[in-house]
Scaffold this active site. Sequence first.
Site, mmCIF file in Angstrom:
data_model
loop_
_atom_site.group_PDB
_atom_site.id
_atom_site.type_symbol
_atom_site.label_atom_id
_atom_site.label_comp_id
_atom_site.label_asym_id
_atom_site.label_seq_id
_atom_site.Cartn_x
_atom_site.Cartn_y
_atom_site.Cartn_z
ATOM 1 N N GLU A 1 4.395 3.983 6.067
ATOM 2 C CA GLU A 1 3.183 3.163 6.019
ATOM 3 C C GLU A 1 2.080 3.969 5.318
ATOM 4 O O GLU A 1 2.027 5.196 5.436
ATOM 5 C CB GLU A 1 2.812 2.799 7.477
ATOM 6 C CG GLU A 1 1.561 2.010 7.691
ATOM 7 C CD GLU A 1 1.560 0.601 7.118
ATOM 8 O OE1 GLU A 1 1.748 0.478 5.898
ATOM 9 O OE2 GLU A 1 1.312 -0.349 7.871
ATOM 10 N N ASP A 2 1.223 3.269 4.579
ATOM 11 C CA ASP A 2 0.122 3.978 3.909
ATOM 12 C C ASP A 2 -0.893 4.487 4.928
ATOM 13 O O ASP A 2 -1.272 5.645 4.921
ATOM 14 C CB ASP A 2 -0.561 3.063 2.868
ATOM 15 C CG ASP A 2 -0.939 1.683 3.420
ATOM 16 O OD1 ASP A 2 -0.684 1.414 4.617
ATOM 17 O OD2 ASP A 2 -1.480 0.869 2.648
ATOM 18 N N GLY B 1 0.775 -1.240 0.000
ATOM 19 C CA GLY B 1 0.000 0.000 0.000
ATOM 20 C C GLY B 1 0.803 1.285 0.000
ATOM 21 O O GLY B 1 0.352 2.303 -0.522
ATOM 22 N N GLY C 1 -3.567 -0.508 13.976
ATOM 23 C CA GLY C 1 -2.208 -0.417 14.519
ATOM 24 C C GLY C 1 -1.582 -1.782 14.742
ATOM 25 O O GLY C 1 -0.442 -1.893 15.195
ATOM 26 N N LYS C 2 -2.320 -2.836 14.402
ATOM 27 C CA LYS C 2 -1.834 -4.186 14.663
ATOM 28 C C LYS C 2 -0.572 -4.509 13.860
ATOM 29 O O LYS C 2 0.380 -5.096 14.385
ATOM 30 C CB LYS C 2 -2.936 -5.206 14.348
ATOM 31 C CG LYS C 2 -2.541 -6.604 14.729
ATOM 32 C CD LYS C 2 -3.719 -7.526 14.860
ATOM 33 C CE LYS C 2 -3.242 -8.874 15.382
ATOM 34 N NZ LYS C 2 -4.319 -9.789 15.664
ATOM 35 N N THR C 3 -0.561 -4.102 12.601
ATOM 36 C CA THR C 3 0.602 -4.379 11.747
ATOM 37 C C THR C 3 1.866 -3.818 12.386
ATOM 38 O O THR C 3 2.860 -4.524 12.563
ATOM 39 C CB THR C 3 0.406 -3.727 10.355
ATOM 40 O OG1 THR C 3 -0.845 -4.153 9.828
ATOM 41 C CG2 THR C 3 1.523 -4.112 9.403
ATOM 42 N N ASP D 1 -4.390 1.857 10.853
ATOM 43 C CA ASP D 1 -5.810 1.598 11.093
ATOM 44 C C ASP D 1 -5.951 1.082 12.539
ATOM 45 O O ASP D 1 -6.019 1.867 13.471
ATOM 46 C CB ASP D 1 -6.268 0.580 10.038
ATOM 47 C CG ASP D 1 -7.738 0.252 10.083
ATOM 48 O OD1 ASP D 1 -8.505 1.048 10.621
ATOM 49 O OD2 ASP D 1 -8.137 -0.812 9.575
HETATM 50 P P1 5GP Z 1 -3.661 -2.014 10.680
HETATM 51 O O1 5GP Z 1 -2.719 -3.137 10.990
HETATM 52 O O2 5GP Z 1 -3.161 -0.681 11.227
HETATM 53 O O3 5GP Z 1 -5.052 -2.317 11.102
HETATM 54 O O4 5GP Z 1 -3.771 -1.853 9.109
HETATM 55 C C1 5GP Z 1 -2.756 -2.284 8.294
HETATM 56 C C2 5GP Z 1 -3.038 -2.253 6.842
HETATM 57 O O5 5GP Z 1 -4.396 -2.452 6.536
HETATM 58 C C3 5GP Z 1 -2.676 -0.932 6.176
HETATM 59 O O6 5GP Z 1 -1.299 -0.820 5.922
HETATM 60 C C4 5GP Z 1 -3.478 -1.027 4.906
HETATM 61 O O7 5GP Z 1 -2.770 -1.749 3.925
HETATM 62 C C5 5GP Z 1 -4.708 -1.793 5.345
HETATM 63 N N1 5GP Z 1 -5.833 -0.865 5.563
HETATM 64 C C6 5GP Z 1 -6.276 -0.370 6.739
HETATM 65 N N2 5GP Z 1 -7.309 0.464 6.541
HETATM 66 C C7 5GP Z 1 -7.509 0.505 5.204
HETATM 67 C C8 5GP Z 1 -8.437 1.214 4.365
HETATM 68 O O8 5GP Z 1 -9.285 2.013 4.789
HETATM 69 N N3 5GP Z 1 -8.316 0.992 3.028
HETATM 70 C C9 5GP Z 1 -7.408 0.136 2.482
HETATM 71 N N4 5GP Z 1 -7.405 0.009 1.157
HETATM 72 N N5 5GP Z 1 -6.518 -0.539 3.246
HETATM 73 C C10 5GP Z 1 -6.573 -0.346 4.587
#
Ligand code: 5GP
Length: 179
Positions: free
Chosen positions: A103-104, A49, A109-111, A107
């Site tokens: 990071e794109d 992303g 924050g788990k990643t 969300d």
């Molecule tokens: P997290 O681990 O913070 O929940 O999210 C990690 C990944 O989920 C982000 O790097 C992204 O690739 C994907 N992601 C989270 N929210 C969105 C969203 O609203 N749209 C898209 N396309 N990807 C998301």
Amino acid sequence: MNYEIQVHDKRFVPYLSSEQIDEQITRIATEISADYKNKKPLFIVILNGAFMFASDLFKKIEIESEICFVKLASYKGVRSTGKVITAIGLDIELYNRDVIIVEDIVDTGKTLSQFLPQLEHHHPKSLKIAALLHKPDALQHDIKVDYLGFVIPNKFVLGYGLDYDGLGRNIDCIYQLVE
Ligand code: 5GP
């Protein structure tokens, strides 16, 4: 920007224009260039992303710096799986380096909550996060974004590197899901 687009089975409306995105990236690049003068930072870009954000950001960085790309997690559909796959492509020595993760979107924050300890294990001199987007209402882990483009509501977004089931990454601005 066209008004409404359809990707697979979902409809999206324009949310952030390419001009708005460019403006925030310029600001972040200026901040980083000032904060990391003479530090030769290492940017670690999380694929897929963040590729577009990283490319535009890196072009605007005015100091000596390095970049590398890692592949971590897969994100399918409109909900994060939260599953982190081991980091592939991290072949640069991190010891004593000033590292900036690119990071794109942060969300839940788990990643990053899973990836950061892996990096800390290598004892970088510093470790900061640059993210284009952040959904504070979705955050479930103790993650602080140091360089942030936009705070956005907890709604699925698409475009500018972000996909919905593989599509939409090539769009030059960001769209929001119509719910
Ligand atoms: P997290 O681990 O913070 O929940 O999210 C990690 C990944 O989920 C982000 O790097 C992204 O690739 C994907 N992601 C989270 N929210 C969105 C969203 O609203 N749209 C898209 N396309 N990807 C998301």
